[in-house]
Motif scaffolding. Sequence first.
Motif, mmCIF file in Angstrom:
data_model
loop_
_atom_site.group_PDB
_atom_site.id
_atom_site.type_symbol
_atom_site.label_atom_id
_atom_site.label_comp_id
_atom_site.label_asym_id
_atom_site.label_seq_id
_atom_site.Cartn_x
_atom_site.Cartn_y
_atom_site.Cartn_z
ATOM 1 N N LEU A 20 88.385 41.305 47.401
ATOM 2 C CA LEU A 20 89.780 41.651 47.079
ATOM 3 C C LEU A 20 89.855 42.869 46.156
ATOM 4 C CD1 LEU A 20 91.505 38.181 46.532
ATOM 5 C CD2 LEU A 20 91.979 39.823 48.334
ATOM 6 N N ARG B 28 91.575 46.414 28.594
ATOM 7 C CA ARG B 28 91.698 45.677 29.842
ATOM 8 C C ARG B 28 92.225 44.290 29.489
ATOM 9 N NH1 ARG B 28 86.562 44.223 33.663
ATOM 10 N NH2 ARG B 28 87.702 43.459 35.467
ATOM 11 N N VAL C 9 87.309 36.527 48.353
ATOM 12 C CA VAL C 9 87.813 36.804 47.000
ATOM 13 C C VAL C 9 87.028 37.957 46.371
ATOM 14 C CG1 VAL C 9 88.208 35.819 44.707
ATOM 15 C CG2 VAL C 9 88.588 34.418 46.732
ATOM 16 N N VAL D 43 82.069 44.556 37.776
ATOM 17 C CA VAL D 43 82.597 45.094 36.520
ATOM 18 C C VAL D 43 82.297 44.150 35.365
ATOM 19 C CG1 VAL D 43 84.639 46.024 35.375
ATOM 20 C CG2 VAL D 43 84.475 46.101 37.873
ATOM 21 N N HIS E 192 82.185 32.963 48.515
ATOM 22 C CA HIS E 192 83.590 33.348 48.386
ATOM 23 C C HIS E 192 83.754 34.842 48.624
ATOM 24 C CE1 HIS E 192 84.048 29.340 46.768
ATOM 25 N NE2 HIS E 192 83.120 29.597 45.889
ATOM 26 N N SER F 108 82.891 40.556 36.946
ATOM 27 C CA SER F 108 83.750 40.277 38.092
ATOM 28 C C SER F 108 83.371 41.164 39.275
ATOM 29 C CB SER F 108 85.216 40.492 37.721
ATOM 30 O OG SER F 108 85.432 41.837 37.356
ATOM 31 N N VAL G 93 88.448 28.637 44.776
ATOM 32 C CA VAL G 93 87.848 29.441 43.706
ATOM 33 C C VAL G 93 88.558 29.165 42.372
ATOM 34 C CG1 VAL G 93 87.340 31.793 42.948
ATOM 35 C CG2 VAL G 93 87.152 31.216 45.367
ATOM 36 N N ASN H 17 90.766 42.903 25.935
ATOM 37 C CA ASN H 17 89.767 43.757 25.319
ATOM 38 C C ASN H 17 90.427 45.083 24.968
ATOM 39 O OD1 ASN H 17 87.242 44.296 24.476
ATOM 40 N ND2 ASN H 17 86.279 44.344 26.498
ATOM 41 N N ILE I 251 90.188 35.643 39.333
ATOM 42 C CA ILE I 251 90.928 36.538 38.444
ATOM 43 C C ILE I 251 92.342 36.667 38.998
ATOM 44 C CG2 ILE I 251 91.125 38.886 37.547
ATOM 45 C CD1 ILE I 251 88.048 39.000 37.682
ATOM 46 N N GLY J 19 85.440 42.105 42.712
ATOM 47 C CA GLY J 19 86.768 41.897 43.274
ATOM 48 C C GLY J 19 87.540 40.974 42.358
ATOM 49 N N LYS J 20 88.106 39.906 42.900
ATOM 50 C CA LYS J 20 88.823 38.964 42.029
ATOM 51 C C LYS J 20 87.987 37.730 41.728
ATOM 52 C CE LYS J 20 93.516 40.471 42.816
ATOM 53 N NZ LYS J 20 93.480 41.250 41.554
ATOM 54 N N LEU J 21 86.703 37.834 42.006
ATOM 55 C CA LEU J 21 85.802 36.701 41.758
ATOM 56 C C LEU J 21 85.007 36.897 40.466
ATOM 57 C CD1 LEU J 21 84.580 34.052 43.049
ATOM 58 C CD2 LEU J 21 82.834 35.541 44.044
ATOM 59 N N ILE J 22 85.023 35.874 39.622
ATOM 60 C CA ILE J 22 84.205 35.920 38.410
ATOM 61 C C ILE J 22 82.829 35.382 38.770
ATOM 62 C CG2 ILE J 22 83.903 35.010 36.086
ATOM 63 C CD1 ILE J 22 86.981 34.956 35.901
ATOM 64 N N LEU K 294 81.631 38.571 30.768
ATOM 65 C CA LEU K 294 82.161 38.209 32.081
ATOM 66 C C LEU K 294 81.809 39.340 33.052
ATOM 67 C CD1 LEU K 294 85.709 36.792 32.313
ATOM 68 C CD2 LEU K 294 85.187 38.771 33.693
ATOM 69 N N LEU L 128 82.670 42.842 31.511
ATOM 70 C CA LEU L 128 83.676 42.880 30.438
ATOM 71 C C LEU L 128 83.106 42.072 29.294
ATOM 72 C CD1 LEU L 128 86.452 43.625 29.370
ATOM 73 C CD2 LEU L 128 87.409 41.683 30.562
ATOM 74 N N HIS M 45 93.664 31.031 47.225
ATOM 75 C CA HIS M 45 92.244 30.835 46.941
ATOM 76 C C HIS M 45 92.050 29.661 45.989
ATOM 77 C CE1 HIS M 45 91.798 34.701 48.879
ATOM 78 N NE2 HIS M 45 92.670 35.216 48.042
ATOM 79 N N LYS N 246 87.211 30.442 38.698
ATOM 80 C CA LYS N 246 86.469 31.688 38.866
ATOM 81 C C LYS N 246 87.315 32.771 39.536
ATOM 82 C CE LYS N 246 81.802 29.963 38.520
ATOM 83 N NZ LYS N 246 81.729 30.421 37.114
ATOM 84 N N ASP O 243 80.329 34.137 33.679
ATOM 85 C CA ASP O 243 81.278 33.925 32.587
ATOM 86 C C ASP O 243 80.541 33.150 31.503
ATOM 87 O OD1 ASP O 243 83.473 33.644 31.020
ATOM 88 O OD2 ASP O 243 84.706 32.597 32.485
ATOM 89 N N ARG P 111 82.718 36.713 24.570
ATOM 90 C CA ARG P 111 82.681 36.250 25.945
ATOM 91 C C ARG P 111 82.166 37.404 26.782
ATOM 92 N NH1 ARG P 111 88.072 34.543 29.252
ATOM 93 N NH2 ARG P 111 87.060 33.688 31.089
ATOM 94 N N LEU Q 172 77.613 32.853 44.640
ATOM 95 C CA LEU Q 172 79.075 32.801 44.558
ATOM 96 C C LEU Q 172 79.709 33.849 45.480
ATOM 97 C CD1 LEU Q 172 79.644 32.296 40.729
ATOM 98 C CD2 LEU Q 172 80.593 30.844 42.527
#
Lengths: 172, 172
Positions: free
Chosen positions: B172, A119, B169, B107, B166, B123, A169, A111, A128, B125-128, B121, B109, A166, A126, B131, B119, B162
């Motif tokens: 994170l 970003r 994740v 966050v 998780h 998120s 995930v 983006n 990142i 942490g590191k989990l989506i 999305l 996006l 992970h 799922k 989406d 798209r 989710l």
Amino acid sequence: MAANTAISMDRLKASIPSNNLVIAADDPVLESDFAKEMIRQMRAIDSYGTYDKWSANRILDPFILTKERKQEIPIVGDPDEEVMARVKVFYNAIASMIEKECNLMAVPLINLTHEGFGRALISVGKLIVMDRTLRDIHRFGFPSLAKMKTEADKILSVAMELIGKHSEVAGL
Amino acid sequence: MAANTAISMDRLKASIPSNNLVIAADDPVLESDFAKEMIRQMRAIDSYGTYDKWSANRILDPFILTKERKQEIPIVGDPDEEVMARVKVFYNAIASMIEKECNLMAVPLINLTHEGFGRALISVGKLIVMDRTLRDIHRFGFPSLAKMKTEADKILSVAMELIGKHSEVAGL
């Protein structure tokens, strides 16, 4: 959009004389999977086939910003389409390498604003596996081909570690 | 970018006469946390304070595409800045609700092309946690305020599930 990119890639090619390349034709890094993937990605956006007869070092040359090249770019500036295309190629190539290593789909999402911020994100399932804030996109580049590969390898290894840790995930 | 959005939001306001609203002023959904967050997000992009004296139902009215309103929009078309701003407001509001429920940063996006695809999305942490592929953005809207809230609640509940499953994740 595709047509625009093609036109601007033509301008890019015109702006780099073939006798002024910083990547040597026999640079061993050109034989790496990463460099090959970068070239594949560059060819993918080359709608008019201008790269068809180009050598690998010439295709990847605009990614290298030596000190001298960097000095010619203003500190503040808007990114043009060429550099935005290169940012996408770089992260697309990394996503493709991740995909090959883990056999799961890796999806890049880049983006970029016209002000040169943005970003870049790569997801596997799922999870990142890479998430970066981009700034000063108009000065995107690497000091050398080797350093570009080192940077990509770093992202790849962090991503593979995350996927290993992970995997549930990443498999979602 | 901000200035452009502000100008186009003014055009948007001008295009909706206050006597043609589809959301009733006393619609109980307007009292929900979701509707309040949507209004907060709409006010955040209202640089000139035009909404200051507007009622909640008037601010949210452009999100509602009744059958009649939808018929007036061509099937194929490019999204304008107003509708792109509304797409962002909707997903920003959901991200904000997720954040409140789980006390972790969520966050959003949102990547929209000028052709109306994209798209979205979110998120944590590191989990989506969400989406979605977006298409036909120029026809973005909901049949009613209640249905818009139902849609947001669905996304929120999937996201919370989710995050619960998780949490490592997500942290994170």
